[in-house]
Design a protein around this motif. Sequence first.
Motif, mmCIF file in Angstrom:
data_model
loop_
_atom_site.group_PDB
_atom_site.id
_atom_site.type_symbol
_atom_site.label_atom_id
_atom_site.label_comp_id
_atom_site.label_asym_id
_atom_site.label_seq_id
_atom_site.Cartn_x
_atom_site.Cartn_y
_atom_site.Cartn_z
ATOM 1 N N PHE A 1 -35.265 -50.852 -7.284
ATOM 2 C CA PHE A 1 -34.704 -50.858 -5.939
ATOM 3 C C PHE A 1 -33.826 -49.615 -5.785
ATOM 4 N N LEU A 2 -33.749 -49.104 -4.555
ATOM 5 C CA LEU A 2 -32.951 -47.916 -4.280
ATOM 6 C C LEU A 2 -31.802 -48.272 -3.349
ATOM 7 N N SER A 3 -30.577 -48.018 -3.816
ATOM 8 C CA SER A 3 -29.382 -48.239 -3.004
ATOM 9 C C SER A 3 -29.097 -47.005 -2.158
ATOM 10 N N PRO B 1 -30.677 -56.818 -9.309
ATOM 11 C CA PRO B 1 -29.228 -56.841 -9.072
ATOM 12 C C PRO B 1 -28.448 -56.941 -10.388
ATOM 13 N N GLY B 2 -27.420 -56.104 -10.515
ATOM 14 C CA GLY B 2 -26.623 -56.108 -11.736
ATOM 15 C C GLY B 2 -27.122 -55.165 -12.808
ATOM 16 N N ASP B 3 -28.224 -54.465 -12.565
ATOM 17 C CA ASP B 3 -28.807 -53.591 -13.582
ATOM 18 C C ASP B 3 -28.101 -52.233 -13.598
ATOM 19 N N THR B 4 -27.668 -51.804 -14.778
ATOM 20 C CA THR B 4 -27.054 -50.480 -14.925
ATOM 21 C C THR B 4 -27.830 -49.632 -15.939
ATOM 22 N N SER B 5 -29.087 -49.979 -16.189
ATOM 23 C CA SER B 5 -29.860 -49.292 -17.227
ATOM 24 C C SER B 5 -30.373 -47.928 -16.784
ATOM 25 N N ILE B 6 -30.351 -47.640 -15.470
ATOM 26 C CA ILE B 6 -30.875 -46.355 -14.983
ATOM 27 C C ILE B 6 -29.709 -45.436 -14.627
ATOM 28 N N ALA C 1 -19.359 -49.670 -9.803
ATOM 29 C CA ALA C 1 -19.153 -49.854 -8.363
ATOM 30 C C ALA C 1 -20.359 -50.483 -7.682
ATOM 31 N N ASP C 2 -21.538 -50.353 -8.299
ATOM 32 C CA ASP C 2 -22.765 -50.913 -7.717
ATOM 33 C C ASP C 2 -23.005 -52.367 -8.117
ATOM 34 N N VAL C 3 -22.287 -52.861 -9.131
ATOM 35 C CA VAL C 3 -22.627 -54.191 -9.636
ATOM 36 C C VAL C 3 -21.464 -55.172 -9.684
ATOM 37 N N ILE C 4 -20.208 -54.683 -9.702
ATOM 38 C CA ILE C 4 -19.073 -55.602 -9.825
ATOM 39 C C ILE C 4 -19.031 -56.575 -8.655
#
Length: 354
Positions: A298-300, A309-314, A319-322
Motif C-alpha cells: 500500500f502507498l501512503s 497496516p503497522g508494517d515498517t519493513s520497507i 509516525a506511520d504506524v503508532i
Amino acid sequence: MAKTLAQLVDELAPAARKAFLEAIAAIRSDVTLARIEAAIQRGDVQGALDALNLEASYFRPLDDLLRQAVLQGGDYAIDELKRLAPRNTVTGRFDATNPTAADILARYSSGRVVEISETTRDGLRVALSTAMETDAAPRKVALDLVGRINRVTGRREGGLVGLNSQRIAWAQAAQAELQSGDPESLRNYLTRQTRDRRFDATVRAAIKAGKPVPADVREKMNKAMASRMLRDRGETIARTELLSSLNAGQDSGLRQAIERGQLRADQVQLTWDSSADRFTRPDHREMNGQVRPYGQPFLSPSGALMMHPGDTSINATAADVINCRCRAVVSLDLIKGLKGRLTPEELAQTRAFM
C-alpha cells in the motif's frame, strides 16, 4: 461469529499494557541506586545506563503476548480464506514452524521487544546527558530517573525509566516551566494534557506571585506527570504492537495458503480499511479503500510503503504506524485466470461459490 482483528486487540491490550508496566517496575526494583549515583558523579553516562540493567529479558511476558498475536493473526487469515473460498479449497491451520512464519514471529515479538528496550535506553541517555550539565546532586538525578519509593506500595514511582525520548523531553520541559517562575511558562504548563489538574490552582497562584511552584509540590507534580506518561506509553505500545503483530500474522497466513497451492497470489487482493473516525491520521483516512493485489505494498500519501497496516519493513516510520487502528480486508477473485480455460457451465459453478 469469529472475532475481528480489532476485537482481538481489545482482548489482548490490557494484558500487554500490564506486561509493559510490570517490566518497568521490575527494572526499577532491581537497580542499585548507589551504582547509578557513582556513575553520575563520574559523568559516566554509559556506566549509569549499564547500572539501570535495561535488558530485553524484562519484557519477556510482552514478547509472549506479541507472539500470541502473530499466531492469532495467522489463524484469522486462514479462517477468512475458508469462509471466502469454495468448501475445502483452503484447509489446515496456521503453521508456526513455517520458515517465513518463524521470521515474522521473531520480528514482531522478540524484535519489537528489543526495540522497545532500546528506545527506553535512548531516552534515558538524553536525560542523563542533560542532567549532568546541571549542578543537581547525583542522588537527585538518580531518583529522577528511577523514581522514588511509595511508602505504601513499596514500589518506585514517577521516574523517567520507561519513557521514550519524546516523552522525556516533554517531562523535562514541564519541570523547567514549574521551576521558572515565569508567568508565560507557567501558563504554558497549564496547556499540557498529561499534567495532573489537581495542582492547577497551585500553578495559578505561582503565576499571580511570579514565583516558581514550591519544590515539594513540584516533586509531586513531576511524579504524577511521569506516571501518567508511562501509562500512556504502555497503552500506545500495547495497541500499536498488537495490531502490527496481528496484521503481520494475517499476511503470513495468506502466504501459507498460497505456498500450499490452495490459492494463487493473483486471486487474493487486500483493501485498506481505516477506522475513519476523528482519531484517524489524515494519511490513513486518504488510504481508505485503496486496493492492492497480494504481494504489492500500500502507498501512503507520506510516501510510506506498507505491506499491511503497522508494517515498517520497507520504509514506513513510527509516525506511520503508532496508534494505527487500520486493517487489511481480504477478498478473493476466484474467476481470475479461468476464463478461456473453463466452459460456461464450469464458470457459472465457480461463481456460485462467490
